[in-house]
Design a protein around this motif. Structure first.
Motif, PDB file in Angstrom:
ATOM      1  N   MET A 171       0.813  -1.212   0.000  1.00  0.00           N
ATOM      2  CA  MET A 171       0.000   0.000   0.000  1.00  0.00           C
ATOM      3  C   MET A 171       0.846   1.262   0.000  1.00  0.00           C
ATOM      4  O   MET A 171       0.404   2.322  -0.452  1.00  0.00           O
ATOM      5  N   ALA A 172       2.067   1.150   0.511  1.00  0.00           N
ATOM      6  CA  ALA A 172       2.979   2.298   0.542  1.00  0.00           C
ATOM      7  C   ALA A 172       3.833   2.398  -0.720  1.00  0.00           C
ATOM      8  O   ALA A 172       4.716   3.253  -0.799  1.00  0.00           O
ATOM      9  N   GLY A 173       3.576   1.518  -1.685  1.00  0.00           N
ATOM     10  CA  GLY A 173       4.245   1.635  -2.968  1.00  0.00           C
ATOM     11  C   GLY A 173       5.414   0.709  -3.201  1.00  0.00           C
ATOM     12  O   GLY A 173       6.142   0.881  -4.184  1.00  0.00           O
ATOM     13  N   ALA A 174       5.614  -0.285  -2.322  1.00  0.00           N
ATOM     14  CA  ALA A 174       6.707  -1.236  -2.546  1.00  0.00           C
ATOM     15  C   ALA A 174       6.530  -1.920  -3.894  1.00  0.00           C
ATOM     16  O   ALA A 174       5.427  -2.318  -4.264  1.00  0.00           O
ATOM     17  N   GLU A 175       7.635  -2.088  -4.623  1.00  0.00           N
ATOM     18  CA  GLU A 175       7.604  -2.745  -5.925  1.00  0.00           C
ATOM     19  C   GLU A 175       8.038  -4.206  -5.848  1.00  0.00           C
ATOM     20  O   GLU A 175       7.823  -4.972  -6.791  1.00  0.00           O
ATOM     21  N   MET A 176       8.662  -4.581  -4.741  1.00  0.00           N
ATOM     22  CA  MET A 176       9.095  -5.951  -4.481  1.00  0.00           C
ATOM     23  C   MET A 176       9.079  -6.156  -2.979  1.00  0.00           C
ATOM     24  O   MET A 176       9.257  -5.201  -2.219  1.00  0.00           O
ATOM     25  N   LEU A 177       8.907  -7.411  -2.543  1.00  0.00           N
ATOM     26  CA  LEU A 177       8.961  -7.746  -1.122  1.00  0.00           C
ATOM     27  C   LEU A 177      10.160  -8.651  -0.876  1.00  0.00           C
ATOM     28  O   LEU A 177      10.395  -9.608  -1.622  1.00  0.00           O
ATOM     29  N   PHE A 178      10.911  -8.366   0.190  1.00  0.00           N
ATOM     30  CA  PHE A 178      12.132  -9.098   0.517  1.00  0.00           C
ATOM     31  C   PHE A 178      12.045  -9.630   1.944  1.00  0.00           C
ATOM     32  O   PHE A 178      11.669  -8.898   2.862  1.00  0.00           O
ATOM     33  N   TYR A 179      12.449 -10.909   2.108  1.00  0.00           N
ATOM     34  CA  TYR A 179      12.423 -11.542   3.423  1.00  0.00           C
ATOM     35  C   TYR A 179      13.739 -12.255   3.712  1.00  0.00           C
ATOM     36  O   TYR A 179      13.895 -13.442   3.399  1.00  0.00           O
ATOM     37  N   PRO A 180      14.721 -11.589   4.320  1.00  0.00           N
ATOM     38  CA  PRO A 180      15.867 -12.328   4.854  1.00  0.00           C
ATOM     39  C   PRO A 180      15.394 -13.195   6.024  1.00  0.00           C
ATOM     40  O   PRO A 180      14.636 -12.731   6.882  1.00  0.00           O
ATOM     41  N   THR A 181      15.844 -14.444   6.060  1.00  0.00           N
ATOM     42  CA  THR A 181      15.206 -15.461   6.900  1.00  0.00           C
ATOM     43  C   THR A 181      16.222 -16.399   7.541  1.00  0.00           C
ATOM     44  O   THR A 181      17.287 -16.660   6.979  1.00  0.00           O
ATOM     45  N   ALA A 182      15.869 -16.909   8.732  1.00  0.00           N
ATOM     46  CA  ALA A 182      16.608 -18.007   9.365  1.00  0.00           C
ATOM     47  C   ALA A 182      15.565 -18.943   9.969  1.00  0.00           C
ATOM     48  O   ALA A 182      15.085 -18.717  11.076  1.00  0.00           O
ATOM     49  N   ILE A 183      15.202 -19.974   9.227  1.00  0.00           N
ATOM     50  CA  ILE A 183      14.175 -20.900   9.705  1.00  0.00           C
ATOM     51  C   ILE A 183      14.578 -22.329   9.362  1.00  0.00           C
ATOM     52  O   ILE A 183      15.177 -22.582   8.312  1.00  0.00           O
ATOM     53  N   GLY A 184      14.264 -23.236  10.273  1.00  0.00           N
ATOM     54  CA  GLY A 184      14.643 -24.620  10.051  1.00  0.00           C
ATOM     55  C   GLY A 184      13.789 -25.564  10.868  1.00  0.00           C
ATOM     56  O   GLY A 184      12.831 -25.156  11.532  1.00  0.00           O
ATOM     57  N   TRP A 185      14.172 -26.818  10.823  1.00  0.00           N
ATOM     58  CA  TRP A 185      13.408 -27.864  11.486  1.00  0.00           C
ATOM     59  C   TRP A 185      13.984 -28.205  12.851  1.00  0.00           C
ATOM     60  O   TRP A 185      15.196 -28.274  13.037  1.00  0.00           O
ATOM     61  N   ASP A 186      13.089 -28.485  13.797  1.00  0.00           N
ATOM     62  CA  ASP A 186      13.439 -29.175  15.032  1.00  0.00           C
ATOM     63  C   ASP A 186      13.701 -30.630  14.648  1.00  0.00           C
ATOM     64  O   ASP A 186      12.851 -31.283  14.046  1.00  0.00           O
ATOM     65  N   MET A 187      14.877 -31.126  14.977  1.00  0.00           N
ATOM     66  CA  MET A 187      15.260 -32.463  14.516  1.00  0.00           C
ATOM     67  C   MET A 187      14.411 -33.577  15.125  1.00  0.00           C
ATOM     68  O   MET A 187      14.455 -34.723  14.670  1.00  0.00           O
ATOM     69  N   SER A 188      13.613 -33.251  16.136  1.00  0.00           N
ATOM     70  CA  SER A 188      12.736 -34.265  16.725  1.00  0.00           C
ATOM     71  C   SER A 188      11.414 -34.390  15.963  1.00  0.00           C
ATOM     72  O   SER A 188      10.637 -35.310  16.220  1.00  0.00           O
ATOM     73  N   ASP A 189      11.148 -33.482  15.021  1.00  0.00           N
ATOM     74  CA  ASP A 189       9.921 -33.555  14.238  1.00  0.00           C
ATOM     75  C   ASP A 189       9.986 -34.700  13.234  1.00  0.00           C
ATOM     76  O   ASP A 189      11.059 -35.053  12.731  1.00  0.00           O
ATOM     77  N   THR A 190       8.847 -35.251  12.907  1.00  0.00           N
ATOM     78  CA  THR A 190       8.772 -36.320  11.913  1.00  0.00           C
ATOM     79  C   THR A 190       8.990 -35.741  10.516  1.00  0.00           C
ATOM     80  O   THR A 190       8.778 -34.542  10.287  1.00  0.00           O
ATOM     81  N   PRO A 191       9.383 -36.576   9.546  1.00  0.00           N
ATOM     82  CA  PRO A 191       9.501 -36.092   8.163  1.00  0.00           C
ATOM     83  C   PRO A 191       8.204 -35.484   7.637  1.00  0.00           C
ATOM     84  O   PRO A 191       8.236 -34.498   6.899  1.00  0.00           O
ATOM     85  N   GLU A 192       7.069 -36.061   8.030  1.00  0.00           N
ATOM     86  CA  GLU A 192       5.787 -35.533   7.576  1.00  0.00           C
ATOM     87  C   GLU A 192       5.538 -34.128   8.120  1.00  0.00           C
ATOM     88  O   GLU A 192       5.064 -33.246   7.399  1.00  0.00           O
ATOM     89  N   GLU A 193       5.876 -33.920   9.398  1.00  0.00           N
ATOM     90  CA  GLU A 193       5.696 -32.599   9.988  1.00  0.00           C
ATOM     91  C   GLU A 193       6.660 -31.588   9.376  1.00  0.00           C
ATOM     92  O   GLU A 193       6.294 -30.431   9.129  1.00  0.00           O
TER      93      GLU A 193
END
Length: 298
Positions: A171-193
């Motif tokens: 709404m403020a006129g951005a022409e692109m959206l950018f998301y620098p990120t650090a996200i990952g899996w908890d190793m105790s989660d199942t492959p399906e999760e």
């Protein structure tokens, strides 16, 4: 400003082995130079790329990793942007003042230096992601950063789950959206999760592209980072950085477990064409949305 609607955008996906900032900066710079050599005019680095993801535990010693803006990191990456004649989005642990810290994205524009910053607005607090301990919520609002390649809607990681932030930037006129990120899996989660979590992450960000008719650029870290807490399984960062077009189409997708770069030529003129075909902003019922500013509707 640019005369062409075409823009080559690059993303760096990187792993971290330790908290040696100088080594990590040189590694990032090598990948940024690679992209610039391939014609990238704008490059984005991942969230908190100077160090390991220290938020896996609450430890006051980690505040020593923060630095002021301007400071050593902004000097280093500002010089890199000027050297390569590019726009560069970096991510820093900002020490704003004594006892006051932010998770901050900074934008450098060629030889103009730092032209803007964004302080992360939504701060998570989950097992292994104890960010509320370290970061004060941002106070700069959702304001696009004006650069020589366009108006950049820069947000950070947990912001990516909130349609309000993306909409406010658009709404403020951005022409692109950018998301620098650090996200990952908890190793105790199942492959399906794990698959469900990743699919939700990609889907919500592609939906921001669709709902706002804007390209979305996402840089995530990769690799395993052990937890400093005994008995904790650590985080396997899932990589899979991507660039999506204004209808949510995937234009480039990185691997799950390798350091790599992405490069896409965007046609920013297409944004206007898409908005004419799908006129979401025309049809918004702003007269009926007042309750969105409430916490809940009782």
């Amino acid at each position: 400003m640019r005369n062409s609607s075409k823009l080559k955008v690059g993303v760096v996906q990187q792993s971290m082995a330790d908290n040696d900032k100088q080594t990590n900066w040189r590694k990032s710079a090598e990948l940024v130079r690679k992209l610039a050599g391939e014609g990238a005019e704008l490059v984005m680095l991942q969230e908190l790329h100077s160090t390991l993801y220290f938020c896996q535990e609450e430890n006051t010693d980690y505040f020593d990793l923060a630095e002021p803006i301007p400071g050593p990191a902004t000097e280093y990456f500002g010089a890199l942007a000027a050297e390569l004649n590019i726009v560069l989005i970096a991510s820093l642990f900002e020490k704003r003042g004594s006892g006051l810290y932010h998770n901050t994205a900074v934008v450098f524009d060629k030889d103009a230096g730092m032209v803007g910053k964004y302080r992360k607005m939504h701060i998570p607090d989950d097992p292994g992601f104890y960010e509320k301990f370290y970061f004060t919520p941002g106070d700069l609002g959702f304001e696009p950063i004006h650069t020589s390649v366009g108006k950049l809607g820069v947000l950070v990681c947990w912001d990516q789950w909130y349609p309000e932030g993306a909409r406010m930037m658009a709404m403020a006129g951005a022409e692109m959206l950018f998301y620098p990120t650090a996200i990952g899996w908890d190793m105790s989660d199942t492959p399906e999760e794990r698959k469900r979590q990743h699919d939700a992450w990609q889907t919500i960000q592609r939906s921001h592209a669709v709902a706002n008719s804007l390209p979305v650029i996402v840089a995530n870290r990769t690799g395993f980072e052990a937890s400093p807490r005994e008995g904790d399984s650590g985080i396997q960062f899932w990589g899979q950085s991507f660039i999506a077009g204004p209808q949510g189409e995937i234009l480039a997708l990185a691997s799950e477990d390798r350091e790599e770069t992405l490069l896409v030529e965007l046609d920013l003129a297409r944004t206007e064409k898409v908005k004419r075909i799908w006129p979401y902003f025309r049809d918004r019922r702003i007269d009926a949305y007042g309750d969105l500013t409430r916490r809940w509707r009782d």
